[in-house]
Design a protein around this motif. Structure first.
Motif, mmCIF file in Angstrom:
data_model
loop_
_atom_site.group_PDB
_atom_site.id
_atom_site.type_symbol
_atom_site.label_atom_id
_atom_site.label_comp_id
_atom_site.label_asym_id
_atom_site.label_seq_id
_atom_site.Cartn_x
_atom_site.Cartn_y
_atom_site.Cartn_z
ATOM 1 N N UNK A 111 0.831 -1.212 0.000
ATOM 2 C CA UNK A 111 0.000 0.000 0.000
ATOM 3 C C UNK A 111 0.864 1.261 0.000
ATOM 4 N N UNK A 112 1.884 1.292 0.838
ATOM 5 C CA UNK A 112 2.745 2.475 0.898
ATOM 6 C C UNK A 112 3.465 2.688 -0.434
ATOM 7 N N UNK A 113 3.963 1.621 -1.046
ATOM 8 C CA UNK A 113 4.631 1.754 -2.341
ATOM 9 C C UNK A 113 3.660 2.193 -3.435
ATOM 10 N N UNK A 114 2.424 1.689 -3.390
ATOM 11 C CA UNK A 114 1.426 2.073 -4.390
ATOM 12 C C UNK A 114 1.107 3.560 -4.289
ATOM 13 N N UNK A 115 0.883 4.046 -3.063
ATOM 14 C CA UNK A 115 0.600 5.476 -2.899
ATOM 15 C C UNK A 115 1.808 6.327 -3.276
ATOM 16 N N UNK A 116 3.007 5.830 -2.986
ATOM 17 C CA UNK A 116 4.217 6.566 -3.362
ATOM 18 C C UNK A 116 4.344 6.662 -4.881
ATOM 19 N N UNK A 117 4.137 5.550 -5.577
ATOM 20 C CA UNK A 117 4.214 5.566 -7.044
ATOM 21 C C UNK A 117 3.172 6.506 -7.634
ATOM 22 N N UNK A 118 1.969 6.458 -7.090
ATOM 23 C CA UNK A 118 0.898 7.325 -7.578
ATOM 24 C C UNK A 118 1.242 8.796 -7.320
ATOM 25 N N UNK A 119 1.764 9.071 -6.124
ATOM 26 C CA UNK A 119 2.149 10.447 -5.804
ATOM 27 C C UNK A 119 3.271 10.957 -6.689
ATOM 28 N N UNK A 120 4.260 10.115 -6.938
ATOM 29 C CA UNK A 120 5.348 10.529 -7.829
ATOM 30 C C UNK A 120 4.852 10.765 -9.245
ATOM 31 N N UNK A 121 3.891 9.961 -9.681
ATOM 32 C CA UNK A 121 3.311 10.169 -11.016
ATOM 33 C C UNK A 121 2.626 11.533 -11.105
ATOM 34 N N UNK A 122 2.061 11.998 -10.001
ATOM 35 C CA UNK A 122 1.420 13.306 -9.988
ATOM 36 C C UNK A 122 2.441 14.426 -10.160
ATOM 37 N N UNK A 123 3.649 14.187 -9.672
ATOM 38 C CA UNK A 123 4.694 15.205 -9.774
ATOM 39 C C UNK A 123 5.273 15.328 -11.181
ATOM 40 N N UNK A 124 5.015 14.316 -12.008
ATOM 41 C CA UNK A 124 5.583 14.288 -13.356
ATOM 42 C C UNK A 124 4.495 14.230 -14.425
ATOM 43 N N UNK A 125 3.570 15.194 -14.439
ATOM 44 C CA UNK A 125 2.478 15.109 -15.406
ATOM 45 C C UNK A 125 2.991 15.192 -16.843
ATOM 46 N N UNK A 126 2.419 14.379 -17.687
ATOM 47 C CA UNK A 126 2.754 14.427 -19.100
ATOM 48 C C UNK A 126 4.025 13.699 -19.484
ATOM 49 N N UNK A 127 4.769 13.164 -18.537
ATOM 50 C CA UNK A 127 6.009 12.476 -18.893
ATOM 51 C C UNK A 127 5.736 10.980 -19.057
ATOM 52 N N UNK A 128 6.654 10.306 -19.738
ATOM 53 C CA UNK A 128 6.494 8.854 -19.883
ATOM 54 C C UNK A 128 6.693 8.166 -18.542
ATOM 55 N N UNK A 129 7.489 8.773 -17.657
ATOM 56 C CA UNK A 129 7.678 8.194 -16.322
ATOM 57 C C UNK A 129 6.364 8.165 -15.549
ATOM 58 N N UNK A 130 5.520 9.172 -15.746
ATOM 59 C CA UNK A 130 4.231 9.216 -15.058
ATOM 60 C C UNK A 130 3.374 8.016 -15.447
ATOM 61 N N UNK A 131 3.391 7.653 -16.716
ATOM 62 C CA UNK A 131 2.634 6.493 -17.165
ATOM 63 C C UNK A 131 3.112 5.211 -16.508
ATOM 64 N N UNK A 132 4.437 5.041 -16.442
ATOM 65 C CA UNK A 132 4.984 3.842 -15.793
ATOM 66 C C UNK A 132 4.697 3.831 -14.296
ATOM 67 N N UNK A 133 4.792 4.995 -13.664
ATOM 68 C CA UNK A 133 4.497 5.073 -12.232
ATOM 69 C C UNK A 133 3.024 4.783 -11.953
ATOM 70 N N UNK A 134 2.140 5.311 -12.800
ATOM 71 C CA UNK A 134 0.712 5.006 -12.631
ATOM 72 C C UNK A 134 0.450 3.515 -12.809
ATOM 73 N N UNK A 135 1.082 2.906 -13.808
ATOM 74 C CA UNK A 135 0.912 1.465 -14.023
ATOM 75 C C UNK A 135 1.457 0.675 -12.839
ATOM 76 N N UNK A 136 2.571 1.123 -12.292
ATOM 77 C CA UNK A 136 3.149 0.463 -11.122
ATOM 78 C C UNK A 136 2.221 0.600 -9.923
ATOM 79 N N UNK A 137 1.631 1.779 -9.760
ATOM 80 C CA UNK A 137 0.689 1.986 -8.654
ATOM 81 C C UNK A 137 -0.509 1.045 -8.782
ATOM 82 N N UNK A 138 -1.022 0.916 -9.995
ATOM 83 C CA UNK A 138 -2.159 0.014 -10.214
ATOM 84 C C UNK A 138 -1.760 -1.416 -9.877
ATOM 85 N N UNK A 139 -0.595 -1.838 -10.346
ATOM 86 C CA UNK A 139 -0.116 -3.190 -10.047
ATOM 87 C C UNK A 139 -0.004 -3.413 -8.542
ATOM 88 N N UNK A 140 0.552 -2.450 -7.829
ATOM 89 C CA UNK A 140 0.720 -2.592 -6.379
ATOM 90 C C UNK A 140 -0.624 -2.588 -5.649
#
Length: 162
Positions: free
Chosen positions: A78-107
């Motif tokens: 849960x903590x890693x999922x929220x962290x990935x989601x939060x980091x994705x928010x900090x990088x809007x529009x980047x390809x990293x945001x997409x990977x972080x969002x996908x990682x959050x969903x997986x977690x």
């Protein structure tokens, strides 16, 4: 794992991070209401804050509890999922945001599946009767002299003429 700080300190930290996360969420909603927009581009930091704060609250709360593998694993997911989601928010529009969002969903999905599995493993089948070989034998009532069972015996019941 030994606690380096008293558990109450971790509980206070968890509560503080939780309150800060709620406050940041209210601020996020107010900002969206004032500006009339909920686009990520205009407030990535305030979008990330509640997610990162709740991740910290989950981690601190986990450290305050006695070490139990299942709870710790779920808290880490849960903590890693929220962290990935939060980091994705900090990088809007980047390809990293997409990977972080996908990682959050997986977690999040892994955390939920782990919780479901743990609950199913601990659940008793309520609709199925216990097998006969696991049931305790039913006690048999002993008979007294005269053939009367103790639970049916009343004074004079054996001799209706009295």
């Amino acid at each position: 794992m030994q606690h380096t700080q008293p558990p109450t300190l971790w509980l206070w930290a968890a509560a503080g991070f939780g309150v800060a996360a709620i406050t940041a969420t209210v601020l996020l909603i107010a900002t969206d209401g004032i500006t009339g927009s909920s686009r990520w581009a205009h407030h990535p930091g305030i979008s990330a804050a509640p997610l990162l704060l709740i991740a910290a609250a989950i981690a601190a709360g986990s450290l305050a509890q006695p070490a139990r593998q299942r709870r710790r694993v779920m808290a880490v997911f849960a903590a890693l999922a929220f962290t990935a989601w939060g980091l994705a928010q900090l990088l809007p529009g980047s390809s990293a945001a997409g990977y972080l969002n996908d990682t959050a969903i997986l977690l999040f999905v892994t955390d939920a599946a782990y919780a479901i599995h743990a609950n199913a493993r601990n659940a008793f089948p309520a609709t199925q009767p216990r097998p006969r070989h696991t049931r305790a034998p039913r006690p048999q009532a002993k008979r007294r002299a005269g053939g009367l069972r103790p639970q049916n015996h009343r004074a004079g019941a054996a001799f209706p003429g009295r």
